[in-house]
Design a protein around this motif. Structure first.
Motif, PDB file in Angstrom:
ATOM      1  N   ASP A 195      34.710   2.525 -73.260  1.00  0.00           N
ATOM      2  CA  ASP A 195      35.103   1.133 -73.448  1.00  0.00           C
ATOM      3  C   ASP A 195      33.842   0.308 -73.738  1.00  0.00           C
ATOM      4  OD1 ASP A 195      33.811   0.758 -71.032  1.00  0.00           O
ATOM      5  OD2 ASP A 195      35.606   0.221 -69.900  1.00  0.00           O
ATOM      6  N   PHE A 196      34.018  -1.000 -73.940  1.00  0.00           N
ATOM      7  CA  PHE A 196      32.887  -1.836 -74.350  1.00  0.00           C
ATOM      8  C   PHE A 196      31.732  -1.802 -73.364  1.00  0.00           C
ATOM      9  CE2 PHE A 196      30.746  -5.953 -73.887  1.00  0.00           C
ATOM     10  CZ  PHE A 196      30.003  -5.930 -75.062  1.00  0.00           C
ATOM     11  N   PHE A 197      32.026  -1.876 -72.074  1.00  0.00           N
ATOM     12  CA  PHE A 197      30.961  -1.955 -71.077  1.00  0.00           C
ATOM     13  C   PHE A 197      30.162  -0.655 -71.016  1.00  0.00           C
ATOM     14  CE2 PHE A 197      34.205  -5.020 -69.807  1.00  0.00           C
ATOM     15  CZ  PHE A 197      33.440  -6.177 -69.864  1.00  0.00           C
ATOM     16  N   GLU A 198      30.830   0.468 -71.222  1.00  0.00           N
ATOM     17  CA  GLU A 198      30.126   1.752 -71.269  1.00  0.00           C
ATOM     18  C   GLU A 198      29.257   1.845 -72.519  1.00  0.00           C
ATOM     19  OE1 GLU A 198      33.249   4.672 -68.942  1.00  0.00           O
ATOM     20  OE2 GLU A 198      33.664   4.152 -71.026  1.00  0.00           O
ATOM     21  N   VAL A 199      29.759   1.337 -73.648  1.00  0.00           N
ATOM     22  CA  VAL A 199      28.975   1.332 -74.884  1.00  0.00           C
ATOM     23  C   VAL A 199      27.719   0.492 -74.699  1.00  0.00           C
ATOM     24  CG1 VAL A 199      28.943   0.495 -77.275  1.00  0.00           C
ATOM     25  CG2 VAL A 199      30.899   1.795 -76.449  1.00  0.00           C
ATOM     26  N   LYS A 200      27.878  -0.690 -74.108  1.00  0.00           N
ATOM     27  CA  LYS A 200      26.730  -1.575 -73.892  1.00  0.00           C
ATOM     28  C   LYS A 200      25.712  -0.928 -72.964  1.00  0.00           C
ATOM     29  CE  LYS A 200      25.445  -6.224 -72.449  1.00  0.00           C
ATOM     30  NZ  LYS A 200      25.907  -7.476 -71.858  1.00  0.00           N
ATOM     31  N   LYS A 201      26.181  -0.298 -71.905  1.00  0.00           N
ATOM     32  CA  LYS A 201      25.290   0.368 -70.950  1.00  0.00           C
ATOM     33  C   LYS A 201      24.536   1.515 -71.626  1.00  0.00           C
ATOM     34  CE  LYS A 201      25.350   2.579 -66.421  1.00  0.00           C
ATOM     35  NZ  LYS A 201      26.180   3.081 -65.330  1.00  0.00           N
ATOM     36  N   SER A 202      25.242   2.293 -72.438  1.00  0.00           N
ATOM     37  CA  SER A 202      24.631   3.419 -73.127  1.00  0.00           C
ATOM     38  C   SER A 202      23.609   2.952 -74.163  1.00  0.00           C
ATOM     39  CB  SER A 202      25.715   4.261 -73.794  1.00  0.00           C
ATOM     40  OG  SER A 202      25.147   5.365 -74.430  1.00  0.00           O
ATOM     41  N   LEU A 203      23.940   1.907 -74.918  1.00  0.00           N
ATOM     42  CA  LEU A 203      22.988   1.368 -75.891  1.00  0.00           C
ATOM     43  C   LEU A 203      21.755   0.796 -75.206  1.00  0.00           C
ATOM     44  CD1 LEU A 203      25.090  -0.416 -78.656  1.00  0.00           C
ATOM     45  CD2 LEU A 203      23.527   1.491 -78.925  1.00  0.00           C
ATOM     46  N   THR A 204      21.957   0.125 -74.078  1.00  0.00           N
ATOM     47  CA  THR A 204      20.826  -0.395 -73.312  1.00  0.00           C
ATOM     48  C   THR A 204      19.909   0.749 -72.894  1.00  0.00           C
ATOM     49  OG1 THR A 204      22.210  -2.193 -72.478  1.00  0.00           O
ATOM     50  CG2 THR A 204      20.184  -1.746 -71.277  1.00  0.00           C
ATOM     51  N   HIS A 205      20.498   1.852 -72.453  1.00  0.00           N
ATOM     52  CA  HIS A 205      19.716   3.020 -72.059  1.00  0.00           C
ATOM     53  C   HIS A 205      18.909   3.572 -73.235  1.00  0.00           C
ATOM     54  CE1 HIS A 205      19.287   7.459 -71.575  1.00  0.00           C
ATOM     55  NE2 HIS A 205      18.713   7.048 -70.453  1.00  0.00           N
ATOM     56  N   VAL A 206      19.548   3.715 -74.402  1.00  0.00           N
ATOM     57  CA  VAL A 206      18.853   4.239 -75.586  1.00  0.00           C
ATOM     58  C   VAL A 206      17.726   3.301 -75.997  1.00  0.00           C
ATOM     59  CG1 VAL A 206      19.102   4.885 -78.013  1.00  0.00           C
ATOM     60  CG2 VAL A 206      20.882   5.448 -76.419  1.00  0.00           C
ATOM     61  N   PHE A 207      17.982   1.996 -75.974  1.00  0.00           N
ATOM     62  CA  PHE A 207      16.949   1.038 -76.346  1.00  0.00           C
ATOM     63  C   PHE A 207      15.770   1.079 -75.375  1.00  0.00           C
ATOM     64  CE2 PHE A 207      20.114  -1.898 -78.743  1.00  0.00           C
ATOM     65  CZ  PHE A 207      19.965  -1.125 -79.884  1.00  0.00           C
ATOM     66  N   LYS A 208      16.046   1.301 -74.093  1.00  0.00           N
ATOM     67  CA  LYS A 208      14.953   1.421 -73.122  1.00  0.00           C
ATOM     68  C   LYS A 208      14.137   2.681 -73.378  1.00  0.00           C
ATOM     69  CE  LYS A 208      16.829  -1.252 -69.298  1.00  0.00           C
ATOM     70  NZ  LYS A 208      17.513  -1.204 -67.995  1.00  0.00           N
ATOM     71  N   VAL A 209      14.833   3.778 -73.698  1.00  0.00           N
ATOM     72  CA  VAL A 209      14.141   5.043 -74.003  1.00  0.00           C
ATOM     73  C   VAL A 209      13.216   4.858 -75.206  1.00  0.00           C
ATOM     74  CG1 VAL A 209      14.504   7.385 -74.902  1.00  0.00           C
ATOM     75  CG2 VAL A 209      15.882   6.563 -72.998  1.00  0.00           C
ATOM     76  N   GLY A 210      13.704   4.123 -76.209  1.00  0.00           N
ATOM     77  CA  GLY A 210      12.912   3.909 -77.426  1.00  0.00           C
ATOM     78  C   GLY A 210      11.963   2.742 -77.358  1.00  0.00           C
ATOM     79  N   LYS A 211      11.869   2.095 -76.210  1.00  0.00           N
ATOM     80  CA  LYS A 211      10.999   0.923 -76.018  1.00  0.00           C
ATOM     81  C   LYS A 211      11.269  -0.160 -77.066  1.00  0.00           C
ATOM     82  CE  LYS A 211       7.333   3.545 -73.767  1.00  0.00           C
ATOM     83  NZ  LYS A 211       7.967   4.827 -73.688  1.00  0.00           N
ATOM     84  N   VAL A 212      12.553  -0.444 -77.274  1.00  0.00           N
ATOM     85  CA  VAL A 212      12.981  -1.455 -78.248  1.00  0.00           C
ATOM     86  C   VAL A 212      12.971  -2.850 -77.637  1.00  0.00           C
ATOM     87  CG1 VAL A 212      14.984  -2.212 -79.618  1.00  0.00           C
ATOM     88  CG2 VAL A 212      14.370   0.204 -79.541  1.00  0.00           C
ATOM     89  N   PHE A 213      13.102  -2.941 -76.333  1.00  0.00           N
ATOM     90  CA  PHE A 213      13.148  -4.238 -75.681  1.00  0.00           C
ATOM     91  C   PHE A 213      11.759  -4.866 -75.580  1.00  0.00           C
ATOM     92  CE2 PHE A 213      17.133  -2.728 -73.350  1.00  0.00           C
ATOM     93  CZ  PHE A 213      17.960  -3.384 -74.237  1.00  0.00           C
ATOM     94  N   LYS A 214      11.739  -6.206 -75.593  1.00  0.00           N
ATOM     95  CA  LYS A 214      10.487  -6.944 -75.447  1.00  0.00           C
ATOM     96  C   LYS A 214       9.927  -6.725 -74.052  1.00  0.00           C
ATOM     97  CE  LYS A 214      12.094 -10.646 -78.451  1.00  0.00           C
ATOM     98  NZ  LYS A 214      12.620 -12.001 -78.487  1.00  0.00           N
TER      99      LYS A 214
END
Length: 114
Positions: free
Chosen positions: A93-112
């Protein structure tokens, strides 16, 4: 998402695949490609026919777009990001997608950095 904030051309996708850096988890693969002189980040989405029927694929893309919109203030500008959804994303569902994308972005150091 606005038209100018999307990766649309096949050439741009191929460039991200060949020259970009990739990072992934079980549900998503993200390619990041730095772009000179680009103020905002751009997003490209890819959901294979293996993931589900057209309704399911469009639903996944809507979820990804909304998750990126909600995380946009944390994402580093000046890059192109190509997000590829894998088969397990179809059951989320949406919340799982958001959580998973947040995890991938953290792994890739995409966040400021804070």
């Amino acid at each position: 998402m606005k038209k100018e904030l999307r990766v649309k051309k096949n050439k741009e996708f191929q460039e991200a695949f060949q020259k970009g850096q990739s990072f992934a988890n079980r549900q998503f693969v993200v390619y990041s490609l730095p772009k000179e002189g680009q103020e905002d980040f751009r997003i490209g989405l890819s959901v294979s026919k293996k993931v589900g029927n057209a309704v399911k694929r469009n639903q996944i893309k809507r979820y990804i777009r909304q998750a990126v919109f909600e995380l946009s203030d944390q994402i580093v500008p000046g890059n192109d990001y190509v997000i590829i959804a894998r088969k397990p994303a179809a059951d989320m569902d949406f919340f799982e997608v958001k959580k998973s994308l947040t995890h991938v972005f953290k792994v890739g150091k995409v966040f400021k950095r804070r």
